[in-house]
Write a protein that holds these residues in place. Structure first.
Motif, PDB file in Angstrom:
ATOM      1  N   MET A   1      49.638  64.221  17.075  1.00 58.09           N
ATOM      2  CA  MET A   1      48.989  65.095  17.597  1.00 58.09           C
ATOM      3  C   MET A   1      49.587  65.728  18.603  1.00 58.09           C
ATOM      4  SD  MET A   1      44.482  64.739  18.667  1.00 58.09           S
ATOM      5  CE  MET A   1      45.328  62.950  19.541  1.00 58.09           C
ATOM      6  N   ALA A   2      49.513  67.187  18.917  1.00 62.08           N
ATOM      7  CA  ALA A   2      50.368  67.802  19.857  1.00 62.08           C
ATOM      8  C   ALA A   2      49.923  67.307  21.301  1.00 62.08           C
ATOM      9  CB  ALA A   2      50.200  69.100  19.897  1.00 62.08           C
ATOM     10  N   ASN A   3      50.763  67.145  22.332  1.00 65.20           N
ATOM     11  CA  ASN A   3      50.262  67.019  23.734  1.00 65.20           C
ATOM     12  C   ASN A   3      50.261  68.306  24.340  1.00 65.20           C
ATOM     13  OD1 ASN A   3      52.892  67.389  24.648  1.00 65.20           O
ATOM     14  ND2 ASN A   3      53.643  65.385  24.376  1.00 65.20           N
ATOM     15  N   SER A   4      49.811  68.333  25.588  1.00 62.92           N
ATOM     16  CA  SER A   4      49.909  69.407  26.503  1.00 62.92           C
ATOM     17  C   SER A   4      51.161  70.221  26.706  1.00 62.92           C
ATOM     18  CB  SER A   4      49.160  69.458  28.020  1.00 62.92           C
ATOM     19  OG  SER A   4      49.954  68.313  28.469  1.00 62.92           O
ATOM     20  N   CYS A   5      52.101  69.325  26.641  1.00 60.14           N
ATOM     21  CA  CYS A   5      53.513  69.992  26.960  1.00 60.14           C
ATOM     22  C   CYS A   5      54.194  70.676  25.560  1.00 60.14           C
ATOM     23  CB  CYS A   5      54.727  68.663  26.954  1.00 60.14           C
ATOM     24  SG  CYS A   5      54.424  68.118  28.768  1.00 60.14           S
ATOM     25  N   ASP A   6      53.383  70.078  24.560  1.00 63.93           N
ATOM     26  CA  ASP A   6      53.797  70.898  23.056  1.00 63.93           C
ATOM     27  C   ASP A   6      53.003  72.002  23.007  1.00 63.93           C
ATOM     28  OD1 ASP A   6      55.358  68.675  22.115  1.00 63.93           O
ATOM     29  OD2 ASP A   6      53.308  67.830  21.179  1.00 63.93           O
ATOM     30  N   TRP A   7      51.855  72.212  23.441  1.00 66.06           N
ATOM     31  CA  TRP A   7      51.045  73.508  23.594  1.00 66.06           C
ATOM     32  C   TRP A   7      51.748  74.387  24.538  1.00 66.06           C
ATOM     33  CZ3 TRP A   7      48.321  75.072  19.781  1.00 66.06           C
ATOM     34  CH2 TRP A   7      47.631  74.087  18.756  1.00 66.06           C
ATOM     35  N   ILE A   8      51.744  74.048  25.674  1.00 64.49           N
ATOM     36  CA  ILE A   8      52.557  74.921  26.730  1.00 64.49           C
ATOM     37  C   ILE A   8      53.729  75.617  26.068  1.00 64.49           C
ATOM     38  CG2 ILE A   8      53.541  75.029  29.158  1.00 64.49           C
ATOM     39  CD1 ILE A   8      51.326  72.798  29.962  1.00 64.49           C
ATOM     40  N   GLU A   9      54.695  74.685  25.667  1.00 73.32           N
ATOM     41  CA  GLU A   9      56.044  75.044  25.122  1.00 73.32           C
ATOM     42  C   GLU A   9      55.730  76.284  23.650  1.00 73.32           C
ATOM     43  OE1 GLU A   9      59.894  73.532  22.481  1.00 73.32           O
ATOM     44  OE2 GLU A   9      58.333  72.071  23.427  1.00 73.32           O
ATOM     45  N   LEU A  10      54.914  75.913  22.990  1.00 71.33           N
ATOM     46  CA  LEU A  10      54.314  76.859  21.902  1.00 71.33           C
ATOM     47  C   LEU A  10      53.742  78.333  22.600  1.00 71.33           C
ATOM     48  CD1 LEU A  10      54.243  77.510  18.999  1.00 71.33           C
ATOM     49  CD2 LEU A  10      51.817  76.684  19.170  1.00 71.33           C
ATOM     50  N   MET A  11      53.126  78.393  23.727  1.00 71.73           N
ATOM     51  CA  MET A  11      52.361  79.394  24.101  1.00 71.73           C
ATOM     52  C   MET A  11      53.564  80.283  24.845  1.00 71.73           C
ATOM     53  SD  MET A  11      49.423  79.339  23.330  1.00 71.73           S
ATOM     54  CE  MET A  11      48.556  78.019  22.293  1.00 71.73           C
ATOM     55  N   THR A  12      54.221  79.336  25.734  1.00 69.74           N
ATOM     56  CA  THR A  12      55.555  80.161  26.475  1.00 69.74           C
ATOM     57  C   THR A  12      56.447  80.710  25.217  1.00 69.74           C
ATOM     58  OG1 THR A  12      55.501  78.513  27.878  1.00 69.74           O
ATOM     59  CG2 THR A  12      57.305  79.777  28.118  1.00 69.74           C
ATOM     60  N   TYR A  13      56.533  80.173  24.198  1.00 70.03           N
ATOM     61  CA  TYR A  13      57.420  80.618  23.052  1.00 70.03           C
ATOM     62  C   TYR A  13      56.784  82.061  22.561  1.00 70.03           C
ATOM     63  CZ  TYR A  13      59.718  81.815  18.453  1.00 70.03           C
ATOM     64  OH  TYR A  13      60.125  82.165  17.492  1.00 70.03           O
ATOM     65  N   PHE A  14      55.494  81.977  22.383  1.00 73.46           N
ATOM     66  CA  PHE A  14      54.969  83.327  21.959  1.00 73.46           C
ATOM     67  C   PHE A  14      54.885  84.303  22.906  1.00 73.46           C
ATOM     68  CE2 PHE A  14      51.279  80.697  19.384  1.00 73.46           C
ATOM     69  CZ  PHE A  14      52.273  80.449  18.307  1.00 73.46           C
ATOM     70  N   GLY A  15      54.892  84.086  24.218  1.00 71.81           N
ATOM     71  CA  GLY A  15      55.089  85.005  25.452  1.00 71.81           C
ATOM     72  C   GLY A  15      56.587  85.420  25.981  1.00 71.81           C
ATOM     73  N   SER A  16      57.268  84.979  24.883  1.00 67.53           N
ATOM     74  CA  SER A  16      58.774  85.224  25.443  1.00 67.53           C
ATOM     75  C   SER A  16      59.428  84.781  26.672  1.00 67.53           C
ATOM     76  CB  SER A  16      59.144  86.726  25.172  1.00 67.53           C
ATOM     77  OG  SER A  16      58.980  87.047  23.748  1.00 67.53           O
ATOM     78  N   GLY A  17      58.738  83.423  26.986  1.00 68.59           N
ATOM     79  CA  GLY A  17      59.195  82.923  28.248  1.00 68.59           C
ATOM     80  C   GLY A  17      57.887  82.922  29.325  1.00 68.59           C
ATOM     81  N   ASP A  18      56.844  83.750  29.008  1.00 69.73           N
ATOM     82  CA  ASP A  18      55.934  84.001  29.981  1.00 69.73           C
ATOM     83  C   ASP A  18      54.660  83.344  29.296  1.00 69.73           C
ATOM     84  OD1 ASP A  18      53.727  85.000  31.415  1.00 69.73           O
ATOM     85  OD2 ASP A  18      54.829  86.533  32.203  1.00 69.73           O
ATOM     86  N   ILE A  19      54.329  82.270  30.096  1.00 64.67           N
ATOM     87  CA  ILE A  19      52.895  81.479  29.370  1.00 64.67           C
ATOM     88  C   ILE A  19      51.794  82.399  29.338  1.00 64.67           C
ATOM     89  CG2 ILE A  19      52.312  80.334  31.466  1.00 64.67           C
ATOM     90  CD1 ILE A  19      51.815  77.810  29.561  1.00 64.67           C
ATOM     91  N   GLN A  20      51.594  83.370  30.395  1.00 67.12           N
ATOM     92  CA  GLN A  20      50.386  84.030  30.394  1.00 67.12           C
ATOM     93  C   GLN A  20      50.358  85.001  29.154  1.00 67.12           C
ATOM     94  OE1 GLN A  20      47.480  83.790  31.923  1.00 67.12           O
ATOM     95  NE2 GLN A  20      48.352  81.736  32.762  1.00 67.12           N
TER      96      GLN A  20
END
Length: 122
Positions: free
Chosen positions: A1-20
């Motif tokens: 199961m993914a942990n919060s760091c995995d999800w944060i990394e994925l969201m940051t990737y989607f935002g080209s370095g910007d999690i928001q």
């Protein structure tokens, strides 16, 4: 199961370095497209991540809610006593959010496989 760091990394990737910015785009990248499972209009569901997130809703003590409208995938992290972090996507917009839910709620689980990387040093 993914942990919060995995999800944060994925969201940051989607935002080209910007999690928001990543969270703003995540729903469109995570959700399965079409209206077979998601309620209309299933805004901007392109599934470019290949995860094909489905709107399983949530199980509570009186039954099921948000089926067809919302997906909440838990992480492996606890946020407190009987509280777990979840990533949610919705039928009516392209944004995803982090939130906390009680462990007594029935939320979705996605399993991930960690890939080993071998580095050869000459």
């Amino acid at each position: 199961m993914a942990n919060s760091c995995d999800w944060i990394e994925l969201m940051t990737y989607f935002g080209s370095g910007d999690i928001q910015k990543g969270l703003d785009k995540a729903g469109s990248k995570l959700k399965a497209n079409g209206m077979t499972y998601w309620k209309s209009p299933n805004v901007e569901a392109y599934n470019t991540s290949g995860l094909s997130v489905l709107p399983a809703g949530c199980r509570i003590n009186t039954g099921f809610i948000w089926m067809g409208e919302k997906s909440s995938i838990i992480s492996s992290d606890l946020c407190g006593i009987n509280t777990i972090l979840a990533v949610s996507s919705y039928y009516n917009h392209s944004r995803s959010d982090f939130g906390a839910g009680g462990m007594e709620m029935g939320l979705s689980v996605r399993c991930v496989k960690n890939k080993s990387v071998t580095v050869l040093i000459k």
